[in-house]
Design an enzyme around this catalytic site. Structure first.
Site, PDB file in Angstrom:
ATOM      1  N   ASP A   1      -4.203   7.046   8.633  1.00 40.00           N
ATOM      2  CA  ASP A   1      -3.923   7.774   7.479  1.00 40.00           C
ATOM      3  C   ASP A   1      -2.381   8.505   7.924  1.00 40.00           C
ATOM      4  O   ASP A   1      -2.562   9.555   8.941  1.00 40.00           O
ATOM      5  CB  ASP A   1      -4.465   8.727   6.813  1.00 40.00           C
ATOM      6  CG  ASP A   1      -5.607   7.818   6.005  1.00 40.00           C
ATOM      7  OD1 ASP A   1      -5.490   6.728   5.979  1.00 40.00           O
ATOM      8  OD2 ASP A   1      -6.458   8.582   5.396  1.00 40.00           O
TER       9      ASP A   1
ATOM     10  N   ASP B   1      -8.983   3.215  -6.355  1.00 39.58           N
ATOM     11  CA  ASP B   1      -9.320   4.434  -5.941  1.00 39.58           C
ATOM     12  C   ASP B   1     -10.058   5.100  -7.019  1.00 39.58           C
ATOM     13  O   ASP B   1      -9.550   5.150  -8.223  1.00 39.58           O
ATOM     14  CB  ASP B   1      -8.349   5.321  -5.406  1.00 39.58           C
ATOM     15  CG  ASP B   1      -7.600   4.501  -4.284  1.00 39.58           C
ATOM     16  OD1 ASP B   1      -7.960   3.941  -3.266  1.00 39.58           O
ATOM     17  OD2 ASP B   1      -6.504   4.946  -4.087  1.00 39.58           O
TER      18      ASP B   1
END
Length: 241
Positions: free
Chosen positions: A8, A129
């Site tokens: 990330d 998500d």
């Protein structure tokens, strides 16, 4: 089942967030390309990259870090975060990215997903998500009334390569993945499903592998950085099945 190590990216560094909160980030490596090579040297088959700043900005922000990773590594990589138009999709694929992940735009402009999947077969995935079964967008900052399964089913005939399903409440929390919800989604659609969020031990990976639904893979980040999962051991365990 493929294990996707996660990198990330925030402000050019490899970080992990706690439950998607940009204010609760831990820096694990100042050199994301070096981190990628550590995963590759351990034997990973894929890399999972996320441009966290880009997810909020709506356009690529950590492009230099992604390009450095692509230049250093030879395994295929998938990228999500800030990819919201055909020009950006095409640009990333031209730079050697194997798969783009479309998240926010899958809710706001599903026709783009269909157009991209048709133009670049096998190279477009949908990132879903969710909190409590409902889809969140814009770097998880905005919640919608769209249900996960409904969104996934809407792309059944689009030709997308995979669905990356993240339970936000589990992400970065080291509390284990939502195996039940992930398995339910995988059973509900024919599109390959990749589990994400909370994968924090070898037992978690085995639970996903043996959940009774056919999962394409699982993404893990913090557990690999913290040493809770030994990447080489995990890869060997998944291959031996």
């Amino acid at each position: 089942m493929i294990l996707y190590p996660a990198i990330d990216l925030k402000d050019g560094q490899a970080v992990r967030l706690l439950r998607g909160d940009m204010e609760k980030s831990t820096v694990f490596n100042d050199d994301p390309a070096a981190q990628a090579m550590e995963f590759v040297d351990a034997g990973c088959e894929w890399l999972h990259l996320v441009d966290l700043n880009g997810a909020f900005a709506g356009e690529p922000v950590n492009a230099a870090a992604v390009e450095a990773i692509l230049a250093r590594t030879k395994v295929p990589a998938q990228l999500g975060g800030g990819i919201r138009d055909m020009a950006t999709i095409e640009r990333w694929l031209d730079k050697g990215l194997q798969r783009v992940i479309l998240g926010t735009v899958a809710v706001e402009n599903p026709d783009l997903v269909r157009e991209a999947a048709k133009a670049f077969p096998g190279h477009v995935a949908v990132g879903i998500d969710a909190r409590n079964g409902r889809v969140a967008t814009k770097g998880w900052a905005e919640e919608t009334d769209v249900m996960v399964t409904d969104l996934a089913r809407s792309f059944e005939d689009a030709g997308v390569a995979a669905i990356i399903y993240t339970d936000i409440n589990r992400d970065g929390a080291m509390q284990g993945p939502n195996v039940e919800a992930t398995a339910d989604l995988a059973r509900a659609v024919s599109i390959p499903v990749i589990a994400s969020g909370g994968v924090s031990s070898l037992d978690d990976l085995i639970a996903l592998r043996d959940c009774g639904a056919q999962l394409n893979g699982a993404i893990s980040g913090r557990a690999l950085y913290d040493g809770a999962i030994d990447l080489e051991e995990a890869l060997a365990a998944l291959r031996s099945d």
